[in-house]
Structures are given as structure tokens and as C-alpha cells.
Design a protein around this motif. Structure first.
Motif, PDB file in Angstrom:
ATOM      1  N   LYS A  96       0.825  -1.209   0.000  1.00 40.51           N
ATOM      2  CA  LYS A  96       0.000   0.000   0.000  1.00 40.51           C
ATOM      3  C   LYS A  96       0.855   1.253   0.000  1.00 40.51           C
ATOM      4  O   LYS A  96       0.483   2.282  -0.560  1.00 40.51           O
ATOM      5  CB  LYS A  96      -0.936  -0.009   1.221  1.00 40.51           C
ATOM      6  CG  LYS A  96      -2.079  -1.002   1.111  1.00 40.51           C
ATOM      7  CD  LYS A  96      -2.945  -1.001   2.348  1.00 40.51           C
ATOM      8  CE  LYS A  96      -3.732   0.283   2.472  1.00 40.51           C
ATOM      9  NZ  LYS A  96      -4.705   0.220   3.605  1.00 40.51           N
ATOM     10  N   GLN A  97       2.053   1.159   0.636  1.00 42.46           N
ATOM     11  CA  GLN A  97       2.979   2.290   0.652  1.00 42.46           C
ATOM     12  C   GLN A  97       3.889   2.305  -0.579  1.00 42.46           C
ATOM     13  O   GLN A  97       4.776   3.142  -0.695  1.00 42.46           O
ATOM     14  CB  GLN A  97       3.831   2.223   1.914  1.00 42.46           C
ATOM     15  CG  GLN A  97       3.046   2.336   3.204  1.00 42.46           C
ATOM     16  CD  GLN A  97       3.906   2.086   4.432  1.00 42.46           C
ATOM     17  OE1 GLN A  97       5.095   2.431   4.459  1.00 42.46           O
ATOM     18  NE2 GLN A  97       3.316   1.481   5.455  1.00 42.46           N
ATOM     19  N   LYS A  98       3.648   1.365  -1.486  1.00 41.96           N
ATOM     20  CA  LYS A  98       4.423   1.207  -2.724  1.00 41.96           C
ATOM     21  C   LYS A  98       5.897   0.906  -2.444  1.00 41.96           C
ATOM     22  O   LYS A  98       6.776   1.242  -3.243  1.00 41.96           O
ATOM     23  CB  LYS A  98       4.270   2.430  -3.637  1.00 41.96           C
ATOM     24  CG  LYS A  98       2.830   2.635  -4.098  1.00 41.96           C
ATOM     25  CD  LYS A  98       2.729   3.589  -5.270  1.00 41.96           C
ATOM     26  CE  LYS A  98       1.289   3.662  -5.755  1.00 41.96           C
ATOM     27  NZ  LYS A  98       1.124   4.477  -6.967  1.00 41.96           N
ATOM     28  N   LYS A  99       6.149   0.233  -1.329  1.00 42.49           N
ATOM     29  CA  LYS A  99       7.498  -0.234  -1.016  1.00 42.49           C
ATOM     30  C   LYS A  99       7.636  -1.657  -1.554  1.00 42.49           C
ATOM     31  O   LYS A  99       7.772  -2.636  -0.812  1.00 42.49           O
ATOM     32  CB  LYS A  99       7.740  -0.175   0.492  1.00 42.49           C
ATOM     33  CG  LYS A  99       7.687   1.247   1.055  1.00 42.49           C
ATOM     34  CD  LYS A  99       7.917   1.255   2.564  1.00 42.49           C
ATOM     35  CE  LYS A  99       7.886   2.672   3.116  1.00 42.49           C
ATOM     36  NZ  LYS A  99       8.092   2.706   4.592  1.00 42.49           N
ATOM     37  N   TYR A 100       7.587  -1.753  -2.864  1.00 37.79           N
ATOM     38  CA  TYR A 100       7.523  -3.062  -3.514  1.00 37.79           C
ATOM     39  C   TYR A 100       8.780  -3.895  -3.281  1.00 37.79           C
ATOM     40  O   TYR A 100       8.696  -5.113  -3.104  1.00 37.79           O
ATOM     41  CB  TYR A 100       7.284  -2.896  -5.016  1.00 37.79           C
ATOM     42  CG  TYR A 100       6.014  -2.161  -5.369  1.00 37.79           C
ATOM     43  CD1 TYR A 100       4.773  -2.656  -4.988  1.00 37.79           C
ATOM     44  CD2 TYR A 100       6.059  -0.962  -6.088  1.00 37.79           C
ATOM     45  CE1 TYR A 100       3.607  -1.989  -5.320  1.00 37.79           C
ATOM     46  CE2 TYR A 100       4.899  -0.292  -6.417  1.00 37.79           C
ATOM     47  CZ  TYR A 100       3.676  -0.802  -6.038  1.00 37.79           C
ATOM     48  OH  TYR A 100       2.525  -0.133  -6.364  1.00 37.79           O
ATOM     49  N   ASP A 101       9.939  -3.250  -3.311  1.00 33.34           N
ATOM     50  CA  ASP A 101      11.187  -4.002  -3.133  1.00 33.34           C
ATOM     51  C   ASP A 101      11.230  -4.687  -1.765  1.00 33.34           C
ATOM     52  O   ASP A 101      11.640  -5.851  -1.661  1.00 33.34           O
ATOM     53  CB  ASP A 101      12.399  -3.070  -3.278  1.00 33.34           C
ATOM     54  CG  ASP A 101      12.601  -2.607  -4.712  1.00 33.34           C
ATOM     55  OD1 ASP A 101      12.054  -3.255  -5.630  1.00 33.34           O
ATOM     56  OD2 ASP A 101      13.298  -1.604  -4.928  1.00 33.34           O
ATOM     57  N   GLU A 102      10.787  -3.966  -0.725  1.00 35.31           N
ATOM     58  CA  GLU A 102      10.795  -4.551   0.614  1.00 35.31           C
ATOM     59  C   GLU A 102       9.802  -5.713   0.702  1.00 35.31           C
ATOM     60  O   GLU A 102      10.113  -6.765   1.273  1.00 35.31           O
ATOM     61  CB  GLU A 102      10.449  -3.481   1.653  1.00 35.31           C
ATOM     62  CG  GLU A 102      11.524  -2.397   1.812  1.00 35.31           C
ATOM     63  CD  GLU A 102      11.127  -1.368   2.853  1.00 35.31           C
ATOM     64  OE1 GLU A 102      10.621  -1.785   3.911  1.00 35.31           O
ATOM     65  OE2 GLU A 102      11.314  -0.161   2.597  1.00 35.31           O
ATOM     66  N   ALA A 103       8.625  -5.507   0.155  1.00 38.06           N
ATOM     67  CA  ALA A 103       7.609  -6.565   0.182  1.00 38.06           C
ATOM     68  C   ALA A 103       8.081  -7.791  -0.593  1.00 38.06           C
ATOM     69  O   ALA A 103       7.931  -8.941  -0.139  1.00 38.06           O
ATOM     70  CB  ALA A 103       6.298  -6.046  -0.408  1.00 38.06           C
ATOM     71  N   GLU A 104       8.696  -7.554  -1.728  1.00 40.61           N
ATOM     72  CA  GLU A 104       9.203  -8.653  -2.550  1.00 40.61           C
ATOM     73  C   GLU A 104      10.305  -9.407  -1.816  1.00 40.61           C
ATOM     74  O   GLU A 104      10.369 -10.648  -1.871  1.00 40.61           O
ATOM     75  CB  GLU A 104       9.732  -8.088  -3.873  1.00 40.61           C
ATOM     76  CG  GLU A 104      10.160  -9.132  -4.869  1.00 40.61           C
ATOM     77  CD  GLU A 104      10.564  -8.499  -6.196  1.00 40.61           C
ATOM     78  OE1 GLU A 104      11.534  -8.981  -6.809  1.00 40.61           O
ATOM     79  OE2 GLU A 104       9.901  -7.522  -6.613  1.00 40.61           O
TER      80      GLU A 104
END
Length: 210
Positions: free
Chosen positions: A190-198
Motif C-alpha cells: 500500500k505504501q508502494k514499497k515493492y522491493d521490501e515486500a518482494e
């Protein structure tokens, strides 16, 4: 009703009728990458432009029995009871799925309101009881579902392939994904922290034990 998403890529579909309702149905079919033919003696201007640009095929005529041959899906938007009934009867004889606009008893399927963001498709259905309510709910949710989840979906599809390669059974993969898409991960999305989520999911794949 039993909810399904039809795969219509390059499938021949026909819309009968040439008005503004037919236009909406044609746009939705083209969005689904179907091959669309329209049968109608006249068309609204936007449909005429689509025909001139070879986006659709236009058969400039009134519907006749036999016109459904070769099609896999029919949408009837003629707005005339006798013609709609005949088209429905012909479709059933030919075992072709049909939707007659605003006549649920003459439908094999209902068309939901939808939000499409890339490969993410979210639908709202009232089992054909109130299309207006479906549209209202879609409008309420359009701001909630911007491109955030669509962009995450592109990454998630790659992670899914990695999980398939490393987790041996479908049961293992189901167990994994139930825990992997955690509140923590989705908050990062939701915070667009895609790298961390990935990174969290990739670590989970590497360390997964059934």
C-alpha cells in the motif's frame, strides 16, 4: 450464479444492436481481446468509427436466424422483445452463451460492473438484480484500487513462478501463500514499497518448510 472469468482472447463474439448500450458491450469485449462482430442496420457514430478502423466487423443488416454460426458468445442489445426472444432461442439451439441486456431470464450469464487495472480485474455483481447498485459500488471503490495493486501483481506473478519451482506440491504452495501475503507485506505494498515486500516473500520462499 457461479462466478467465472471467461478467457476471450481472439474468440469470435457477436453483439446484436448498434446503439449506445451495444457500444458499451463492444468496448468491454475489445478490452477482453475478443474478435467482435456487430450485427445492426445502423450504428452510433463511435461504433461506425470502430468499424472504419477495423476494430470490429460490421454486418449492416437486421438479425436473421443463422447469423450466430461461428460465434462463441452473443450479447443481444436490440431492445425489442420478439427479436430478443428469437436470438435467445437460436443461441440455445446452437449451444452458444448469450446475454440479453436487461432480461435476466434470457441470459446464460450476467455482466458485472468492473474495475480493470492492468491484469487486475475486480468485479461487482448483484446476480443481475440491480446493475445500478453494481455500478455504484464500482464507483465507490475506484479510488481504493488505483494502480498500486496492479503494479504489485506484475511482481507477484514472478514470485509465484519462483514458488512453483521451489515448492513441490499445490498443497505446499497454498499453505505458503496463505501466510506469505501477510498484513505486513500488504501494508508495504500500500505504501508502494515493492522491493521490501518482494524481499520478504522471496526470503519466505527460500526458508519454507511444509
Amino acid at each position: 450464479m457461479y462466478p467465472i472469468n471467461l478467457i476471450l482472447d481472439d474468440k469470435p463474439c457477436v453483439v446484436i444492436g448498434g446503439g449506445h448500450v451495444a457500444l458499451r458491450k463492444v468496448k468491454a469485449l475489445l478490452e477482453a481481446k475478443a474478435k467482435v462482430t456487430v450485427i445492426s442496420p445502423i450504428l452510433v457514430n463511435e461504433l461506425k468509427v470502430m468499424a472504419q478502423n477495423n476494430q470490429i466487423i460490421w454486418l449492416q443488416k437486421y438479425y436473421e436466424t443463422g447469423d450466430l454460426n461461428g460465434f462463441e458468445l452473443v450479447i443481444c442489445a436490440v431492445g425489442e422483445d420478439n427479436a430478443s426472444q428469437q436470438i435467445y432461442t437460436d443461441a440455445h439451439k446452437a449451444r452458444i452463451l448469450i446475454n440479453v441486456v436487461d432480461k435476466l431470464p434470457l441470459c446464460d450469464f450476467a455482466l458485472p460492473a468492473k474495475i480493470r487495472r492492468g491484469n487486475l480485474l475486480i468485479t461487482f455483481s448483484t446476480n443481475g438484480k440491480s446493475p445500478a447498485l453494481s455500478r455504484y459500488l464500482r464507483c465507490k471503490m475506484e479510488k481504493e484500487f488505483d494502480d498500486t495493486y496492479a503494479l504489485w501483481l506484475d511482481r507477484l506473478s514472478i514470485l509465484r513462478n519462483e514458488a512453483i519451482a521451489k515448492l513441490p506440491t499445490s498443497d505446499d504452495r497454498e499453505i505458503f501463500w496463505r501466510s506469505a501475503l501477510s498484513d505486513e507485506v500488504m501494508e508495504l505494498v500500500k505504501q508502494k514499497k515493492y522491493d521490501e515486500a518482494e524481499g520478504i516473500i522471496r526470503d519466505a520462499i527460500d526458508s519454507f518448510r511444509p
